[in-house]
Write an enzyme that holds these catalytic residues in place. Structure first.
Site, PDB file in Angstrom:
ATOM      1  N   GLY A  90       0.828  -1.212   0.000  1.00 15.46           N
ATOM      2  CA  GLY A  90       0.000   0.000   0.000  1.00 15.46           C
ATOM      3  C   GLY A  90       0.857   1.254   0.000  1.00 15.46           C
TER       4      GLY A  90
ATOM      5  N   ARG B  90       1.411  -5.122  -5.764  1.00  9.48           N
ATOM      6  CA  ARG B  90       1.363  -6.352  -4.984  1.00  9.48           C
ATOM      7  C   ARG B  90       1.763  -7.459  -5.945  1.00  9.48           C
ATOM      8  NH1 ARG B  90      -2.672  -3.177  -2.063  1.00  9.48           N
ATOM      9  NH2 ARG B  90      -1.821  -3.035   0.035  1.00  9.48           N
TER      10      ARG B  90
ATOM     11  N   ASP C  24       3.772  -4.208   6.555  1.00  7.77           N
ATOM     12  CA  ASP C  24       3.950  -5.535   7.143  1.00  7.77           C
ATOM     13  C   ASP C  24       4.233  -6.623   6.097  1.00  7.77           C
ATOM     14  OD1 ASP C  24       3.549  -6.908   9.697  1.00  7.77           O
ATOM     15  OD2 ASP C  24       1.967  -7.954   8.591  1.00  7.77           O
TER      16      ASP C  24
ATOM     17  N   THR D 274       3.760   2.844   5.867  1.00  2.67           N
ATOM     18  CA  THR D 274       2.350   2.441   5.901  1.00  2.67           C
ATOM     19  C   THR D 274       1.556   3.445   6.723  1.00  2.67           C
ATOM     20  OG1 THR D 274       0.777   0.846   6.846  1.00  2.67           O
ATOM     21  CG2 THR D 274       2.976   0.816   7.775  1.00  2.67           C
TER      22      THR D 274
ATOM     23  N   ASP E  63      -0.932   2.714   8.395  1.00  3.47           N
ATOM     24  CA  ASP E  63      -1.572   2.010   9.521  1.00  3.47           C
ATOM     25  C   ASP E  63      -0.827   2.123  10.853  1.00  3.47           C
ATOM     26  OD1 ASP E  63      -3.348   1.189   7.623  1.00  3.47           O
ATOM     27  OD2 ASP E  63      -2.630  -0.870   7.495  1.00  3.47           O
TER      28      ASP E  63
ATOM     29  N   ASP F 104       1.267   0.121  12.088  1.00  4.82           N
ATOM     30  CA  ASP F 104       1.117  -1.160  12.784  1.00  4.82           C
ATOM     31  C   ASP F 104       2.395  -1.988  12.831  1.00  4.82           C
ATOM     32  OD1 ASP F 104       1.191  -1.653  10.096  1.00  4.82           O
ATOM     33  OD2 ASP F 104      -0.442  -3.101  10.081  1.00  4.82           O
TER      34      ASP F 104
ATOM     35  N   ARG G  46      -6.785  -1.818   8.716  1.00  5.16           N
ATOM     36  CA  ARG G  46      -6.753  -3.282   8.631  1.00  5.16           C
ATOM     37  C   ARG G  46      -6.880  -3.936  10.003  1.00  5.16           C
ATOM     38  NH1 ARG G  46      -2.734  -5.996   4.284  1.00  5.16           N
ATOM     39  NH2 ARG G  46      -1.463  -4.291   4.970  1.00  5.16           N
TER      40      ARG G  46
HETATM   41  P1  ADP Z   1       2.004  -4.028   2.756  1.00  6.62           P
HETATM   42  O1  ADP Z   1       3.478  -4.076   2.579  1.00  6.62           O
HETATM   43  O2  ADP Z   1       1.452  -2.672   2.564  1.00  6.62           O
HETATM   44  O3  ADP Z   1       1.555  -4.699   4.042  1.00  6.62           O
HETATM   45  P2  ADP Z   1       1.030  -6.373   1.233  1.00  6.62           P
HETATM   46  O4  ADP Z   1       0.622  -7.135   2.450  1.00  6.62           O
HETATM   47  O5  ADP Z   1       0.091  -6.348   0.089  1.00  6.62           O
HETATM   48  O6  ADP Z   1       1.340  -4.841   1.548  1.00  6.62           O
HETATM   49  O7  ADP Z   1       2.428  -6.958   0.742  1.00  6.62           O
HETATM   50  C1  ADP Z   1       3.097  -6.406  -0.372  1.00  6.62           C
HETATM   51  C2  ADP Z   1       3.859  -7.470  -1.134  1.00  6.62           C
HETATM   52  O8  ADP Z   1       4.851  -8.054  -0.271  1.00  6.62           O
HETATM   53  C3  ADP Z   1       3.037  -8.662  -1.594  1.00  6.62           C
HETATM   54  O9  ADP Z   1       2.328  -8.391  -2.780  1.00  6.62           O
HETATM   55  C4  ADP Z   1       4.129  -9.697  -1.825  1.00  6.62           C
HETATM   56  O10 ADP Z   1       4.805  -9.463  -3.047  1.00  6.62           O
HETATM   57  C5  ADP Z   1       5.089  -9.396  -0.677  1.00  6.62           C
HETATM   58  N1  ADP Z   1       4.793 -10.328   0.431  1.00  6.62           N
HETATM   59  C6  ADP Z   1       3.842 -10.226   1.379  1.00  6.62           C
HETATM   60  N2  ADP Z   1       3.838 -11.309   2.191  1.00  6.62           N
HETATM   61  C7  ADP Z   1       4.804 -12.142   1.715  1.00  6.62           C
HETATM   62  C8  ADP Z   1       5.294 -13.443   2.078  1.00  6.62           C
HETATM   63  N3  ADP Z   1       4.782 -14.115   3.116  1.00  6.62           N
HETATM   64  N4  ADP Z   1       6.300 -13.970   1.356  1.00  6.62           N
HETATM   65  C9  ADP Z   1       6.841 -13.304   0.313  1.00  6.62           C
HETATM   66  N5  ADP Z   1       6.404 -12.088  -0.086  1.00  6.62           N
HETATM   67  C10 ADP Z   1       5.417 -11.507   0.595  1.00  6.62           C
END
Ligand code: ADP
Length: 326
Positions: free
Chosen positions: A14, A75, A106, A129, A131, A133, A175
């Site tokens: 995000g 993503r 996260d 982020t 958030d 968090d 979230r």
């Molecule tokens: P944010 O970083 O804002 O929390 P997301 O949760 O959508 O956003 O995560 C962003 C990207 O990070 C995902 O699209 C993926 O490419 C990578 N990612 C998230 N979780 C994992 C994981 N468990 N293993 C590998 N890559 C991950």
């Protein structure tokens, strides 16, 4: 670890206001220290497909005040597979990038952690982020701006809420974290905040309504954190309409306006400090840490802690909101 000669930088997940200020700070601080910089577009997706461009100081000119991210974000499901991460590693090797700075939330830092372990590759994370968090840092880049956006929006809604004597449920982002809802509620003098951290303990809605919205108040505003736990503002409003038909209930979902806009002074300063500190961390031989801020001092938080541990809500804030909303 050998000396770092070239770093890659990406934003992922995000978007958050202040990401550009962080990109600028990382880039300039690296160049200041004689390190080459490569900008990686579209987060992990661009790392896999090789969307990469050398960055000079002028590539980050005039961006400190811009919301969003000039590197774009995405993503990427493929990065969640070993095959995808292998391709990402090959890109880094082909490009001669020997360390990575990842700005994200996260999920992005979870991905960074897994990649860093798998390939024994140095990564520094920055908490980007709205958030707030991430464990181990008092603040994340984007949170303050989002909070101010919420404050301005709720102030405006209060005008109509009080003119029509209505009960408003306003849904804010967050979230699984109630920082925006709780601090937003304090900043706007709301009657309550419904947050995921407390939801499992009590039926907040029942408590709120049965303790009575004060009789002398002609309107009420409740901030609700968007979350599967709270059910969101729509679901709560439906419940109130059914169980307490005497209230004139309305819902506003603030949505994506919370992510946009020019970053606040606090977010620009935070992003600049954390971005510069990311390069210090690499020069000190740190790896696989998130750079954060605690009590106004830079700290390094291992990825394992930053993404695995829940950041607690300060109970004093809850108590303050409760006391001031009588
Ligand atoms: P944010 O970083 O804002 O929390 P997301 O949760 O959508 O956003 O995560 C962003 C990207 O990070 C995902 O699209 C993926 O490419 C990578 N990612 C998230 N979780 C994992 C994981 N468990 N293993 C590998 N890559 C991950």
């Amino acid at each position: 670890m050998g000396t770092v000669k070239c770093i890659g930088i990406l934003t992922s997940g995000g978007d958050a206001p202040g990401m550009n200020a962080a990109i600028r700070a990382v880039t300039r601080s690296a160049i200041y220290n004689g390190i080459e910089v490569k900008g990686i577009y579209h987060g992990y997706r661009g790392l896999i497909s090789g969307e990469i461009k050398p960055f000079k100081t002028e590539n980050v000119s005039n961006i400190i005040q811009q919301g969003g991210t000039i590197l774009k974000t995405a993503r990427c499901k493929e990065f969640q597979t070993p095959e995808g991460r292998q391709l990402a590693y090959e890109t880094l090797r082909n490009e001669g990038i020997d360390a990575l700075v990842v700005i994200g939330g996260d999920g992005s830092l979870t991905g960074a952690r897994i990649f860093a372990q798998e390939f024994d590759y140095p990564i520094i994370g920055l908490p980007g982020t709205i958030d707030n968090d991430l464990y181990g840092t008092d603040l994340t880049i984007g949170y303050d701006t989002a909070l101010n956006t919420i404050m301005e929006a709720v102030d405006k809604i209060r005008d109509t809420a009080s003119s029509h004597e209505r009960l408003f449920f306003i849904e804010v982002m967050g979230r699984d974290a109630g920082f925006l809802a709780l601090n937003g509620a304090i900043a706007t003098g709301c009657e309550a905040a419904i947050i995921p951290e407390i939801y499992t303990e009590i039926d907040q809605l029942k408590e709120l309504v049965e303790n009575g919205f004060r009789k002398s108040k002609n309107s009420s505003i409740v901030l609700v954190a968007e979350s599967p736990t709270t059910g969101g503002a729509m679901q709560l409003a439906e419940r109130v309409k059914n169980e307490y038909p005497q209230y004139d209930v309305r819902v506003t979902i603030l949505g994506h306006i919370q992510r946009g806009g020019s970053p606040s002074a606090q977010d620009r300063i935070l992003a600049s400090r954390l971005g510069a500190a990311a390069i210090d961390a690499l020069l000190e031989g740190q790896r696989n840490v998130m750079v954060g801020i605690r009590n106004d001092e830079i700290v390094y938080v291992p990825f394992s802690k930053a993404v695995k541990q829940d950041k607690p809500i300060n109970r004093e804030l809850l108590d303050t909101l409760r006391r001031l909303s009588i």
